[in-house]
Design a protein around this motif. Structure first.
Motif, PDB file in Angstrom:
ATOM      1  N   ALA A 107     -10.073 -41.619   9.041  1.00 41.17           N
ATOM      2  CA  ALA A 107      -9.993 -42.056   7.644  1.00 41.17           C
ATOM      3  C   ALA A 107     -11.339 -41.920   6.940  1.00 41.17           C
ATOM      4  O   ALA A 107     -11.408 -41.523   5.768  1.00 41.17           O
ATOM      5  CB  ALA A 107      -9.497 -43.501   7.580  1.00 41.17           C
ATOM      6  N   PHE A 108     -12.428 -42.226   7.650  1.00 42.90           N
ATOM      7  CA  PHE A 108     -13.751 -42.137   7.026  1.00 42.90           C
ATOM      8  C   PHE A 108     -14.105 -40.695   6.684  1.00 42.90           C
ATOM      9  O   PHE A 108     -14.561 -40.407   5.564  1.00 42.90           O
ATOM     10  CB  PHE A 108     -14.800 -42.736   7.967  1.00 42.90           C
ATOM     11  CG  PHE A 108     -16.215 -42.538   7.502  1.00 42.90           C
ATOM     12  CD1 PHE A 108     -16.717 -43.296   6.458  1.00 42.90           C
ATOM     13  CD2 PHE A 108     -17.040 -41.586   8.092  1.00 42.90           C
ATOM     14  CE1 PHE A 108     -18.028 -43.111   6.012  1.00 42.90           C
ATOM     15  CE2 PHE A 108     -18.340 -41.402   7.655  1.00 42.90           C
ATOM     16  CZ  PHE A 108     -18.833 -42.173   6.614  1.00 42.90           C
ATOM     17  N   VAL A 109     -13.924 -39.788   7.616  1.00 41.13           N
ATOM     18  CA  VAL A 109     -14.304 -38.394   7.378  1.00 41.13           C
ATOM     19  C   VAL A 109     -13.441 -37.781   6.276  1.00 41.13           C
ATOM     20  O   VAL A 109     -13.948 -37.051   5.411  1.00 41.13           O
ATOM     21  CB  VAL A 109     -14.203 -37.594   8.687  1.00 41.13           C
ATOM     22  CG1 VAL A 109     -14.421 -36.118   8.428  1.00 41.13           C
ATOM     23  CG2 VAL A 109     -15.222 -38.097   9.696  1.00 41.13           C
ATOM     24  N   CYS A 110     -12.155 -38.062   6.279  1.00 39.88           N
ATOM     25  CA  CYS A 110     -11.280 -37.525   5.231  1.00 39.88           C
ATOM     26  C   CYS A 110     -11.641 -38.103   3.866  1.00 39.88           C
ATOM     27  O   CYS A 110     -11.620 -37.396   2.854  1.00 39.88           O
ATOM     28  CB  CYS A 110      -9.824 -37.832   5.567  1.00 39.88           C
ATOM     29  SG  CYS A 110      -9.175 -36.919   6.984  1.00 39.88           S
ATOM     30  N   GLY A 111     -11.992 -39.392   3.828  1.00 37.05           N
ATOM     31  CA  GLY A 111     -12.408 -39.978   2.559  1.00 37.05           C
ATOM     32  C   GLY A 111     -13.682 -39.356   2.022  1.00 37.05           C
ATOM     33  O   GLY A 111     -13.802 -39.093   0.815  1.00 37.05           O
ATOM     34  N   CYS A 112     -14.645 -39.085   2.901  1.00 35.17           N
ATOM     35  CA  CYS A 112     -15.880 -38.424   2.459  1.00 35.17           C
ATOM     36  C   CYS A 112     -15.601 -37.017   1.947  1.00 35.17           C
ATOM     37  O   CYS A 112     -16.211 -36.563   0.963  1.00 35.17           O
ATOM     38  CB  CYS A 112     -16.884 -38.382   3.610  1.00 35.17           C
ATOM     39  SG  CYS A 112     -17.580 -39.994   4.043  1.00 35.17           S
ATOM     40  N   ALA A 113     -14.680 -36.314   2.590  1.00 30.17           N
ATOM     41  CA  ALA A 113     -14.343 -34.960   2.137  1.00 30.17           C
ATOM     42  C   ALA A 113     -13.631 -34.993   0.790  1.00 30.17           C
ATOM     43  O   ALA A 113     -13.859 -34.125  -0.059  1.00 30.17           O
ATOM     44  CB  ALA A 113     -13.463 -34.268   3.188  1.00 30.17           C
ATOM     45  N   ILE A 114     -12.783 -35.978   0.568  1.00 33.40           N
ATOM     46  CA  ILE A 114     -12.081 -36.076  -0.714  1.00 33.40           C
ATOM     47  C   ILE A 114     -13.057 -36.345  -1.850  1.00 33.40           C
ATOM     48  O   ILE A 114     -12.986 -35.734  -2.919  1.00 33.40           O
ATOM     49  CB  ILE A 114     -11.010 -37.179  -0.647  1.00 33.40           C
ATOM     50  CG1 ILE A 114      -9.894 -36.778   0.316  1.00 33.40           C
ATOM     51  CG2 ILE A 114     -10.417 -37.448  -2.030  1.00 33.40           C
ATOM     52  CD1 ILE A 114      -8.887 -37.873   0.583  1.00 33.40           C
ATOM     53  N   LEU A 115     -14.003 -37.266  -1.618  1.00 30.60           N
ATOM     54  CA  LEU A 115     -14.951 -37.661  -2.656  1.00 30.60           C
ATOM     55  C   LEU A 115     -16.169 -36.756  -2.735  1.00 30.60           C
ATOM     56  O   LEU A 115     -17.009 -36.926  -3.617  1.00 30.60           O
ATOM     57  CB  LEU A 115     -15.403 -39.109  -2.412  1.00 30.60           C
ATOM     58  CG  LEU A 115     -14.288 -40.166  -2.426  1.00 30.60           C
ATOM     59  CD1 LEU A 115     -14.851 -41.530  -2.093  1.00 30.60           C
ATOM     60  CD2 LEU A 115     -13.585 -40.182  -3.778  1.00 30.60           C
ATOM     61  N   LEU A 153      -3.860 -37.671   5.794  1.00 35.95           N
ATOM     62  CA  LEU A 153      -4.506 -37.838   7.100  1.00 35.95           C
ATOM     63  C   LEU A 153      -5.263 -39.161   7.173  1.00 35.95           C
ATOM     64  O   LEU A 153      -5.285 -39.815   8.221  1.00 35.95           O
ATOM     65  CB  LEU A 153      -5.451 -36.668   7.367  1.00 35.95           C
ATOM     66  CG  LEU A 153      -4.781 -35.327   7.654  1.00 35.95           C
ATOM     67  CD1 LEU A 153      -5.819 -34.220   7.726  1.00 35.95           C
ATOM     68  CD2 LEU A 153      -3.998 -35.389   8.963  1.00 35.95           C
ATOM     69  N   ALA A 154      -5.911 -39.552   6.085  1.00 35.41           N
ATOM     70  CA  ALA A 154      -6.595 -40.847   6.071  1.00 35.41           C
ATOM     71  C   ALA A 154      -5.589 -41.995   6.233  1.00 35.41           C
ATOM     72  O   ALA A 154      -5.868 -42.980   6.941  1.00 35.41           O
ATOM     73  CB  ALA A 154      -7.378 -41.006   4.774  1.00 35.41           C
ATOM     74  N   ALA A 155      -4.430 -41.871   5.603  1.00 36.49           N
ATOM     75  CA  ALA A 155      -3.393 -42.901   5.762  1.00 36.49           C
ATOM     76  C   ALA A 155      -2.874 -42.938   7.194  1.00 36.49           C
ATOM     77  O   ALA A 155      -2.625 -44.019   7.750  1.00 36.49           O
ATOM     78  CB  ALA A 155      -2.257 -42.635   4.780  1.00 36.49           C
ATOM     79  N   VAL A 156      -2.723 -41.768   7.817  1.00 41.42           N
ATOM     80  CA  VAL A 156      -2.296 -41.725   9.224  1.00 41.42           C
ATOM     81  C   VAL A 156      -3.336 -42.398  10.115  1.00 41.42           C
ATOM     82  O   VAL A 156      -2.992 -43.130  11.050  1.00 41.42           O
ATOM     83  CB  VAL A 156      -2.066 -40.260   9.644  1.00 41.42           C
ATOM     84  CG1 VAL A 156      -1.875 -40.157  11.153  1.00 41.42           C
ATOM     85  CG2 VAL A 156      -0.852 -39.686   8.932  1.00 41.42           C
ATOM     86  N   GLY A 157      -4.608 -42.206   9.812  1.00 38.73           N
ATOM     87  CA  GLY A 157      -5.653 -42.842  10.603  1.00 38.73           C
ATOM     88  C   GLY A 157      -5.654 -44.354  10.487  1.00 38.73           C
ATOM     89  O   GLY A 157      -6.071 -45.056  11.426  1.00 38.73           O
TER      90      GLY A 157
END
Length: 311
Positions: free
Chosen positions: A137-145, A20-24
């Motif tokens: 991309a920002f929200v998905c990255g925060c959720a991953i980390l 999803l981050a890549a799609v964003g």
């Protein structure tokens, strides 16, 4: 909080968030590819970005009620779109006065392949693609980390990173300054300020959404904990067959001490002796050694005989 706790489901769930981050990031990367001459924005928008976004949007809407990943993605895209508003509010006075040329209509012309500026499509691409995609991309990255604290600061740093990518595209592309804007101290400061405003807005909005989710999670956990405290097979409500003391133990209390088993047996023996020694126990026989006070019947006198005459 650990990553596995933030994103339940392990590696598969984190992989979904990474996709999803890549799609964003596709809309922003499409503009950079067009400016560098790698791929035409019309081709990437029509054949890559648009189909992928439509498919992703359909899946997110379908899974938004049952999937935490879908909820995170929808919230990230929505917050990213909202964060563009204060950014454009900062740009608008300088665009109206002609101090900062607006290249967004040119992006709309590139997307449709006409070669002519299109402000409507350009700003749709900016809000839905750039703003929504960067927020996603920002929200998905925060959720991953597993990043949950200091989100405004993290979002500002994230916005500065996006700004560095923009400046690198303008500076390094062969015709970057002609297609986007000329690099001057004013454009550098204004573009950086706009991305900082975008980051602050995105971070504050994400922090508030996180607090709302935490309050909702706490509200759902409190009843479950109370239910787990009740033993299995019992109910917190009083039984309709319970006595008054059992049904309302707090309202009916007794101040008399409860005797032990030995004291209770001693009290029963005393009551038995007292009942045996009492004259009103229902027995017709008096105790031994006691005189009877029952009146005996006296004999009735017979007739007096008549005297004999003396002879």
């Amino acid at each position: 909080m650990s990553i596995t706790r933030t994103v339940p489901g392990g590696v598969a769930r984190r992989f979904q968030l990474f996709l999803l981050a890549a799609v964003g990031a596709l809309p922003v990367l499409g503009i950079s590819a067009h400016v560098f001459g790698v791929a035409d924005l019309h081709a990437t928008a029509v054949y890559v970005t648009l189909p992928v976004w439509l498919l992703t949007f359909a899946v997110l809407v379908w899974k938004r009620e049952s999937s935490s990943v879908a909820r995170i993605a929808v919230q990230g895209a929505a917050l990213g779109i909202v964060a563009v508003l204060p950014y454009d509010a900062l740009r608008l006075p300088f665009i109206v006065t002609g101090y900062w040329p607006d290249f967004i209509p040119d992006v709309g012309g590139w997307a449709v392949g006409s070669g002519h500026p299109d402000a409507v499509l350009g700003y749709l691409y900016r809000y839905l693609g750039d703003g929504g995609g960067i927020g996603l991309a920002f929200v998905c990255g925060c959720a991953i980390l597993g990043l949950r604290r200091r989100l405004p600061l993290l979002a500002v740093l994230y916005g500065c990173g996006v700004w560095l990518g923009l400046i690198a595209t303008v500076a390094l592309a062969p015709h970057g300054q002609q297609q986007l804007f000329h690099l001057t101290p004013a454009t550098l400061v204004l573009s950086l300020a706009g991305h900082i405003v975008y980051g602050v807005t995105l971070g504050i909005a994400c922090q508030q959404m996180q607090k709302i989710r935490d309050r909702g999670r706490t509200a759902t956990q409190v009843p479950s904990r109370a239910a787990r405290s009740v033993p299995a097979g019992t109910s917190s409500a009083p039984s309709p067959f319970a006595t008054a003391r059992q049904a309302a133990p707090d309202s009916i209390t007794s101040t008399a001490p409860v005797p032990s088993q030995g004291e209770a047996a001693h009290q029963r023996r005393q009551r038995s002796v007292q009942a045996t020694a009492s004259p009103h126990n229902g027995s017709s026989q008096a105790p031994a050694g006691a005189q009877s006070h029952v009146a005996r019947p006296r004999p009735r006198p017979g007739p007096v005989p008549a005297p004999h005459p003396a002879g």
